[in-house]
Design a protein around this motif. Structure first.
Motif, mmCIF file in Angstrom:
data_model
loop_
_atom_site.group_PDB
_atom_site.id
_atom_site.type_symbol
_atom_site.label_atom_id
_atom_site.label_comp_id
_atom_site.label_asym_id
_atom_site.label_seq_id
_atom_site.Cartn_x
_atom_site.Cartn_y
_atom_site.Cartn_z
ATOM 1 N N ALA A 83 -1.428 -17.171 8.111
ATOM 2 C CA ALA A 83 -0.261 -17.609 7.330
ATOM 3 C C ALA A 83 0.071 -16.642 6.197
ATOM 4 C CB ALA A 83 -0.511 -19.010 6.776
ATOM 5 N N SER A 84 -0.865 -15.736 5.863
ATOM 6 C CA SER A 84 -0.595 -14.758 4.806
ATOM 7 C C SER A 84 0.301 -13.625 5.286
ATOM 8 C CB SER A 84 -1.903 -14.139 4.303
ATOM 9 O OG SER A 84 -2.746 -15.131 3.791
ATOM 10 N N PHE A 85 0.470 -13.545 6.624
ATOM 11 C CA PHE A 85 1.303 -12.483 7.194
ATOM 12 C C PHE A 85 2.675 -13.046 7.534
ATOM 13 C CE2 PHE A 85 -3.022 -11.117 7.976
ATOM 14 C CZ PHE A 85 -2.979 -9.741 7.790
ATOM 15 N N PRO A 86 3.701 -12.179 7.530
ATOM 16 C CA PRO A 86 5.019 -12.638 7.996
ATOM 17 C C PRO A 86 4.914 -13.178 9.426
ATOM 18 C CG PRO A 86 5.163 -10.429 7.064
ATOM 19 C CD PRO A 86 3.701 -10.768 7.136
ATOM 20 N N ASP A 87 5.741 -14.190 9.735
ATOM 21 C CA ASP A 87 5.697 -14.814 11.061
ATOM 22 C C ASP A 87 5.859 -13.800 12.190
ATOM 23 O OD1 ASP A 87 5.249 -17.307 10.143
ATOM 24 O OD2 ASP A 87 7.340 -17.970 10.208
ATOM 25 N N ASP A 88 6.716 -12.784 11.937
ATOM 26 C CA ASP A 88 7.040 -11.856 13.027
ATOM 27 C C ASP A 88 6.164 -10.602 12.990
ATOM 28 O OD1 ASP A 88 8.044 -10.780 10.742
ATOM 29 O OD2 ASP A 88 10.054 -10.378 11.513
ATOM 30 N N ALA A 89 5.119 -10.592 12.150
ATOM 31 C CA ALA A 89 4.244 -9.418 12.091
ATOM 32 C C ALA A 89 3.539 -9.240 13.437
ATOM 33 C CB ALA A 89 3.218 -9.580 10.978
ATOM 34 N N PRO A 90 3.610 -8.035 14.003
ATOM 35 C CA PRO A 90 2.992 -7.792 15.317
ATOM 36 C C PRO A 90 1.488 -7.568 15.171
ATOM 37 C CG PRO A 90 4.061 -5.801 14.545
ATOM 38 C CD PRO A 90 4.275 -6.836 13.470
ATOM 39 N N LEU A 91 0.766 -8.640 15.060
ATOM 40 C CA LEU A 91 -0.660 -8.557 14.711
ATOM 41 C C LEU A 91 -1.554 -8.251 15.913
ATOM 42 C CD1 LEU A 91 -0.866 -11.514 12.178
ATOM 43 C CD2 LEU A 91 -0.769 -9.073 11.694
ATOM 44 N N ALA A 92 -1.323 -7.097 16.529
ATOM 45 C CA ALA A 92 -2.173 -6.687 17.647
ATOM 46 C C ALA A 92 -3.329 -5.868 17.102
ATOM 47 C CB ALA A 92 -1.364 -5.879 18.647
ATOM 48 N N PRO A 93 -4.473 -5.895 17.795
ATOM 49 C CA PRO A 93 -5.592 -5.048 17.377
ATOM 50 C C PRO A 93 -5.141 -3.598 17.194
ATOM 51 C CG PRO A 93 -6.297 -6.507 19.127
ATOM 52 C CD PRO A 93 -4.802 -6.698 18.980
ATOM 53 N N GLY A 94 -5.564 -2.992 16.090
ATOM 54 C CA GLY A 94 -5.214 -1.603 15.831
ATOM 55 C C GLY A 94 -4.053 -1.450 14.869
ATOM 56 N N LEU A 95 -3.281 -2.522 14.659
ATOM 57 C CA LEU A 95 -2.165 -2.432 13.721
ATOM 58 C C LEU A 95 -2.679 -2.138 12.313
ATOM 59 C CD1 LEU A 95 0.974 -3.026 13.162
ATOM 60 C CD2 LEU A 95 0.123 -5.193 12.251
ATOM 61 N N GLY A 96 -2.122 -1.126 11.683
ATOM 62 C CA GLY A 96 -2.494 -0.795 10.312
ATOM 63 C C GLY A 96 -1.457 -1.318 9.338
ATOM 64 N N PHE A 97 -1.887 -1.766 8.188
ATOM 65 C CA PHE A 97 -0.939 -2.204 7.170
ATOM 66 C C PHE A 97 -1.514 -1.899 5.789
ATOM 67 C CE2 PHE A 97 -3.752 -5.644 8.258
ATOM 68 C CZ PHE A 97 -4.070 -6.247 7.057
ATOM 69 N N GLY A 98 -0.597 -1.617 4.845
ATOM 70 C CA GLY A 98 -1.011 -1.249 3.500
ATOM 71 C C GLY A 98 -1.188 -2.475 2.621
ATOM 72 N N VAL A 99 -2.207 -2.451 1.806
ATOM 73 C CA VAL A 99 -2.429 -3.523 0.823
ATOM 74 C C VAL A 99 -2.835 -2.873 -0.499
ATOM 75 C CG1 VAL A 99 -3.132 -5.259 2.515
ATOM 76 C CG2 VAL A 99 -4.852 -3.773 1.483
ATOM 77 N N GLU A 100 -2.781 -3.665 -1.543
ATOM 78 C CA GLU A 100 -3.265 -3.191 -2.837
ATOM 79 C C GLU A 100 -4.544 -3.935 -3.179
ATOM 80 O OE1 GLU A 100 -0.628 -3.479 -6.138
ATOM 81 O OE2 GLU A 100 0.619 -1.811 -5.494
ATOM 82 N N ASP A 101 -5.546 -3.212 -3.645
ATOM 83 C CA ASP A 101 -6.773 -3.888 -4.082
ATOM 84 C C ASP A 101 -6.595 -4.383 -5.519
ATOM 85 O OD1 ASP A 101 -7.154 -1.771 -5.809
ATOM 86 O OD2 ASP A 101 -8.792 -0.865 -4.667
ATOM 87 N N GLU A 102 -7.661 -4.953 -6.088
ATOM 88 C CA GLU A 102 -7.562 -5.565 -7.420
ATOM 89 C C GLU A 102 -7.135 -4.552 -8.480
ATOM 90 O OE1 GLU A 102 -11.212 -5.763 -6.215
ATOM 91 O OE2 GLU A 102 -10.223 -6.936 -4.663
ATOM 92 N N ASP A 103 -7.478 -3.270 -8.253
ATOM 93 C CA ASP A 103 -7.147 -2.247 -9.242
ATOM 94 C C ASP A 103 -5.783 -1.609 -8.988
ATOM 95 O OD1 ASP A 103 -9.713 -2.619 -10.335
ATOM 96 O OD2 ASP A 103 -10.569 -1.263 -8.839
ATOM 97 N N GLY A 104 -5.058 -2.143 -8.017
ATOM 98 C CA GLY A 104 -3.732 -1.608 -7.733
ATOM 99 C C GLY A 104 -3.732 -0.365 -6.862
ATOM 100 N N ASN A 105 -4.910 -0.050 -6.284
ATOM 101 C CA ASN A 105 -4.963 1.102 -5.387
ATOM 102 C C ASN A 105 -4.479 0.701 -3.996
ATOM 103 O OD1 ASN A 105 -6.266 2.876 -7.302
ATOM 104 N ND2 ASN A 105 -8.128 1.671 -6.941
ATOM 105 N N GLU A 106 -3.668 1.585 -3.418
ATOM 106 C CA GLU A 106 -3.175 1.336 -2.071
ATOM 107 C C GLU A 106 -4.272 1.680 -1.059
ATOM 108 O OE1 GLU A 106 0.530 1.220 0.670
ATOM 109 O OE2 GLU A 106 0.471 0.979 -1.501
#
Ligand code: ZN
Length: 165
Positions: A83-106
């Motif tokens: 539920a944290s991902f958009p409904d239409d996110a293509p969540l297949a194995p291998g898909l990469g996506f960017g996030v920010e950690d607690e310190d704001g690093n990508e």
């Protein structure tokens, strides 16, 4: 003849195998890969090997994990609710996506598997730790346009399909 250097848009066909000779990925001359040299469109080790080559050249490149998708880090998979991902996110194995950690690093995470309402993600690229064996043929080399340089990737009908900016 134009050779491959930073700022050139390059069209290649290629086959990528692992150490065991298993084909991991490929692109034929009918459906070539276009990339912009010097903009990290390819793994660094392959860009390095292709530098200076010209149309018609066939290049066999062996790329170490450090110059490829990185060494494999021993870290447990993280669990993220679907539920944290958009409904239409293509969540297949291998898909990469960017996030920010607690310190704001990508950082980039990769989907490992999806089970029920849980997405298991890995800090490792699926090909981390693999020695990459590329067989490449250089099909075309041209100067990048100003737009392409600004964006850091090729445009055009055979380059960046569906791209709109
Ligand atoms: Zn663009």
């Amino acid at each position: 003849m134009t050779s491959i250097s930073d700022g050139k848009v390059v069209s290649i066909s290629y086959t990528l195998k692992n150490d065991a000779g298993k084909v991991l990925d490929s692109s034929s001359a009918d459906d070539p890969l276009l990339y912009l040299q010097g903009c990290e469109n390819l793994v660094p080790g392959l860009e390095k090997e292709l530098e200076g080559h010209a149309v018609g050249d066939k290049v066999a490149a062996v790329v170490s994990p450090a110059d490829g998708y990185g060494e494999r880090v021993d870290a447990p998979l993280e669990e993220i609710p679907r539920a944290s991902f958009p409904d239409d996110a293509p969540l297949a194995p291998g898909l990469g996506f960017g996030v920010e950690d607690e310190d704001g690093n990508e950082l980039v995470l990769f989907v490992n598997k999806v089970e029920g309402g849980t997405v298991f993600v890995d800090v490792n690229h699926p090909l981390a730790g693999e020695t990459l064996h590329f067989d490449v043929e250089v099909l075309a080399v041209r100067d990048a346009t100003e737009d392409e340089r600004a964006h850091g990737h090729p445009h055009g009908p055979t380059g960046h399909e569906g791209h709109s900016h």
